[in-house]
Each structure stands twice: as C-alpha cells, then as structure tokens.
Design an enzyme around this catalytic site. Structure first.
Site, PDB file in Angstrom:
ATOM      1  N   ALA A  27     -35.751  51.962  59.101  1.00  0.00           N
ATOM      2  CA  ALA A  27     -34.658  51.235  59.738  1.00  0.00           C
ATOM      3  C   ALA A  27     -34.293  49.939  59.008  1.00  0.00           C
ATOM      4  CB  ALA A  27     -35.030  50.927  61.185  1.00  0.00           C
ATOM      5  N   HIS A 126     -35.958  62.551  60.957  1.00  0.00           N
ATOM      6  CA  HIS A 126     -35.751  62.281  62.382  1.00  0.00           C
ATOM      7  C   HIS A 126     -34.345  62.653  62.845  1.00  0.00           C
ATOM      8  CE1 HIS A 126     -39.334  59.268  62.225  1.00  0.00           C
ATOM      9  NE2 HIS A 126     -39.714  60.505  62.323  1.00  0.00           N
TER      10      HIS A 126
HETATM   11  P1  NAD Z   1     -39.309  49.811  62.166  1.00  0.00           P
HETATM   12  O1  NAD Z   1     -38.318  49.268  63.133  1.00  0.00           O
HETATM   13  O2  NAD Z   1     -40.649  50.204  62.675  1.00  0.00           O
HETATM   14  O3  NAD Z   1     -39.561  48.777  60.960  1.00  0.00           O
HETATM   15  C1  NAD Z   1     -38.535  48.279  60.166  1.00  0.00           C
HETATM   16  C2  NAD Z   1     -39.143  47.290  59.184  1.00  0.00           C
HETATM   17  O4  NAD Z   1     -38.111  46.841  58.295  1.00  0.00           O
HETATM   18  C3  NAD Z   1     -39.739  46.032  59.842  1.00  0.00           C
HETATM   19  O5  NAD Z   1     -41.044  45.811  59.373  1.00  0.00           O
HETATM   20  C4  NAD Z   1     -38.799  44.888  59.384  1.00  0.00           C
HETATM   21  O6  NAD Z   1     -39.471  43.668  59.170  1.00  0.00           O
HETATM   22  C5  NAD Z   1     -38.252  45.440  58.091  1.00  0.00           C
HETATM   23  N1  NAD Z   1     -36.908  44.941  57.758  1.00  0.00           N
HETATM   24  C6  NAD Z   1     -35.833  44.877  58.577  1.00  0.00           C
HETATM   25  N2  NAD Z   1     -34.750  44.435  57.905  1.00  0.00           N
HETATM   26  C7  NAD Z   1     -35.164  44.185  56.631  1.00  0.00           C
HETATM   27  C8  NAD Z   1     -34.506  43.693  55.455  1.00  0.00           C
HETATM   28  N3  NAD Z   1     -33.187  43.436  55.459  1.00  0.00           N
HETATM   29  N4  NAD Z   1     -35.246  43.550  54.326  1.00  0.00           N
HETATM   30  C9  NAD Z   1     -36.580  43.838  54.329  1.00  0.00           C
HETATM   31  N5  NAD Z   1     -37.247  44.324  55.394  1.00  0.00           N
HETATM   32  C10 NAD Z   1     -36.543  44.496  56.537  1.00  0.00           C
HETATM   33  O7  NAD Z   1     -38.587  50.983  61.419  1.00  0.00           O
HETATM   34  P2  NAD Z   1     -39.114  52.398  61.022  1.00  0.00           P
HETATM   35  O8  NAD Z   1     -40.501  52.306  60.431  1.00  0.00           O
HETATM   36  O9  NAD Z   1     -38.034  53.013  60.240  1.00  0.00           O
HETATM   37  O10 NAD Z   1     -39.278  53.164  62.409  1.00  0.00           O
HETATM   38  C11 NAD Z   1     -38.348  53.128  63.442  1.00  0.00           C
HETATM   39  C12 NAD Z   1     -37.923  54.509  63.901  1.00  0.00           C
HETATM   40  O11 NAD Z   1     -36.727  54.311  64.616  1.00  0.00           O
HETATM   41  C13 NAD Z   1     -37.583  55.430  62.778  1.00  0.00           C
HETATM   42  O12 NAD Z   1     -38.344  56.560  62.932  1.00  0.00           O
HETATM   43  C14 NAD Z   1     -36.096  55.757  62.919  1.00  0.00           C
HETATM   44  O13 NAD Z   1     -35.936  57.124  63.240  1.00  0.00           O
HETATM   45  C15 NAD Z   1     -35.608  55.013  64.114  1.00  0.00           C
HETATM   46  N6  NAD Z   1     -34.524  54.027  63.854  1.00  0.00           N
HETATM   47  C16 NAD Z   1     -33.490  54.326  63.017  1.00  0.00           C
HETATM   48  C17 NAD Z   1     -32.472  53.413  62.811  1.00  0.00           C
HETATM   49  C18 NAD Z   1     -31.350  53.774  61.869  1.00  0.00           C
HETATM   50  O14 NAD Z   1     -31.034  54.952  61.719  1.00  0.00           O
HETATM   51  N7  NAD Z   1     -30.736  52.802  61.196  1.00  0.00           N
HETATM   52  C19 NAD Z   1     -32.493  52.173  63.449  1.00  0.00           C
HETATM   53  C20 NAD Z   1     -33.556  51.890  64.329  1.00  0.00           C
HETATM   54  C21 NAD Z   1     -34.573  52.826  64.508  1.00  0.00           C
END
Ligand code: NAD
Length: 254
Positions: A27, A126
């Site tokens: 994400a 996912h």
């Molecule tokens: P997560 O939310 O667990 O972790 C995201 C990580 O990215 C965090 O540690 C954060 O500090 C870091 N981060 C955020 N913005 C950043 C940036 N600009 N630069 C550097 N680091 C940054 O995300 P995950 O591990 O992908 O798990 C969340 C689950 O939720 C996934 O399985 C996904 O399916 C879903 N999800 C998807 C979306 C999307 O499609 N964009 C959004 C939210 C959640």
C-alpha cells in the site's frame, strides 16, 4: 557521502547488473497518489480500528450493516480519482529497460497497470477493487456498474444473476487466495536475481513469504519502506524514506 545515498547508489547498481528483477509492492507505493495505507502512521486502521471489520469476510457475509458501510466506502474510495505517481512510473521504466521479470502487488488499485506496466507482468495477489464478484455464483462485473446501483438507491445490491451477496473482487481477511495467483507469485520469487520489496510492512501472509523464498533461492534483497518491516533482517540493503523519491533513483525514470 551520507549512508542512505550510498545505499541508494548501490541498489541502483544492482538494478543495472540484474537480469530478472521481481518487485513486491504494498500500500505504501500508492499513498503519494492519495490512497492511504492500512498500518502506516496515517493508515485507515491506525486511525479507525473498526474499519478493519469491512476487510473481514466473516463480518461482511454475516452483517448487512457492514456491507452497507462497505458500499458507502467504495463510493468515495480515493482510487477512483488517483493517478499513478513517480514510484509507479519507476517500475514502468524498469519494465522498459527489459529487467522486470514480474511485479507482485498486494494493492487492489490497478495503478501499476494505469501507469503502463503490462497486465501480464502484474500479479495481483489480493485482487482488484475495479471489479465485483458474487460470493454465491462467482459472476464478475465492473465495479462502476454496481456503484451506479448504489447511487440509484440499492444500499446493498445483490448479484443480478443469482441474488447472491456481491463484494469487491479483492481478497478479504479470512478468504482464501486464488491458488494459481499465489503459486505464480511464489514461483517468480525464486526466479529473481534481484528482489525489491516496496511500501509494505511485509506482515501479510502468505505473500510476505515470497521475500525469504527469493532470498533462499539466491536473489539479492532490497527493502524500501518508511518504517521497519518484518523482513529487514534478511535484506542486503534496507532503504528508509520516500518511495516516490527513492524508487526513480533505483530503477530509472521514464
Ligand atoms: P501496510 O499498510 O501494512 O504498510 C504500508 C507501509 O508503507 C507502512 O509501513 C508505511 O510506513 C509505508 N509507507 C507508506 N507510504 C510510504 C511512502 N510514501 N514511502 C515509503 N513508505 C511508505 O501495507 P501492506 O503491507 O501493503 O498491507 C496492507 C494490505 O491492505 C495489503 O494486503 C493490500 O491488499 C491492502 N491495501 C491496499 C491498498 C491499495 O491498493 N492502494 C491500500 C490500503 C491497503
């Protein structure tokens, strides 16, 4: 030279040397496009732990109120107006350089495809928010058709084929992954000579298991994330900082 700059240059050299780069995105790569993550400091669940219920299949199937709240959240989801950012563009540059073996993503926003990565390189473990699926008969339709029905007054629109419960074609917690998709992700991880994990806490299994797999199979491992991840101790290089700033420096720009 500051240590992070040195590590960025080293990671860029490894990309230059690599022939089969596999990237795993989470994400964090989409936050600079206006889509919040779940567990980061401004994450959806960090700010509102109740929202986690909408991502749990048991609550979704058993509680009409959770479904109605989910449809309302989908109506205003930031993905509908989000544009790919420099981090997504860097991965398109990597593909154009002929180095991107596969792009495994946990994201459901399709911003990699919108940025220009080939659909056949992107492995969406996912699923995608841009489609709905029927829990009973498996019929799939574009999400926007279902959202039109919500706007027209159906708070929890049923499947038009069989009357079953509709949900986004994403993998909720408690829901099985699609075996061919996760198997492919695990296989490509073992084929990488360089594996880059970007914007993920690497806490969600089984996809996070791709990281140790790649490492065991001999890949160099680079992790780029603002916060510590569950796999930092395995990494050859850990980069802390902004994905939109760092990834173009590592992978190149269009
Ligand atoms: P997560 O939310 O667990 O972790 C995201 C990580 O990215 C965090 O540690 C954060 O500090 C870091 N981060 C955020 N913005 C950043 C940036 N600009 N630069 C550097 N680091 C940054 O995300 P995950 O591990 O992908 O798990 C969340 C689950 O939720 C996934 O399985 C996904 O399916 C879903 N999800 C998807 C979306 C999307 O499609 N964009 C959004 C939210 C959640």
């Amino acid at each position: 030279m500051p240590r992070q700059t040195h590590l960025l240059d080293q990671a860029a050299r490894w990309v230059d040397e690599a022939r089969r780069v596999v990237v795993l995105t989470g994400a964090g790569i989409s936050t600079d496009s206006g889509i919040p993550d779940f567990r980061g400091p401004n994450g959806v669940w960090t700010r509102n732990p109740e929202a986690e219920k909408q991502s749990n299949i048991q609550y979704y199937l058993s509680d009409p109120q959770v479904r109605r709240a989910s449809w309302q959240a989908r109506l205003v989801h930031p993905a509908w107006s989000a544009q790919p950012n420099a981090g997504h563009a860097a991965l398109v540059a990597l593909e154009r350089r002929g180095k991107l073996h596969a792009l495994i993503t946990q994201n459901i926003d399709e911003l990699h495809q919108l940025a220009g990565n080939s659909a056949d390189r992107v492995i969406e473990v996912h699923g995608t928010l841009r489609r709905v699926m029927c829990w009973t008969c498996g019929a799939r339709r574009p999400m926007q058709q279902a959202l039109d029905r919500v706007r027209a007054g159906e708070a929890d629109p049923p499947c038009e084929e069989c009357g079953g419960i509709l949900k986004s074609d994403t993998i909720s917690f408690g829901q099985a992954l699609v075996p061919e998709v996760i198997d492919r992700a695990m296989r490509v991880a073992t084929e990488a000579d360089l594996f880059i994990a970007v914007g993920s806490t690497l806490q969600v299994q089984p996809v996070a298991g791709a990281v140790p797999r790649a490492k065991r199979a001999g890949a160099r491992l680079v992790i780029l994330n603002a916060e510590p991840t569950a796999c930092d101790t395995l990494a050859d290089i850990v980069l802390r900082g902004s994905i939109t700033q760092a990834l173009p420096r590592i992978c190149g720009e269009i």
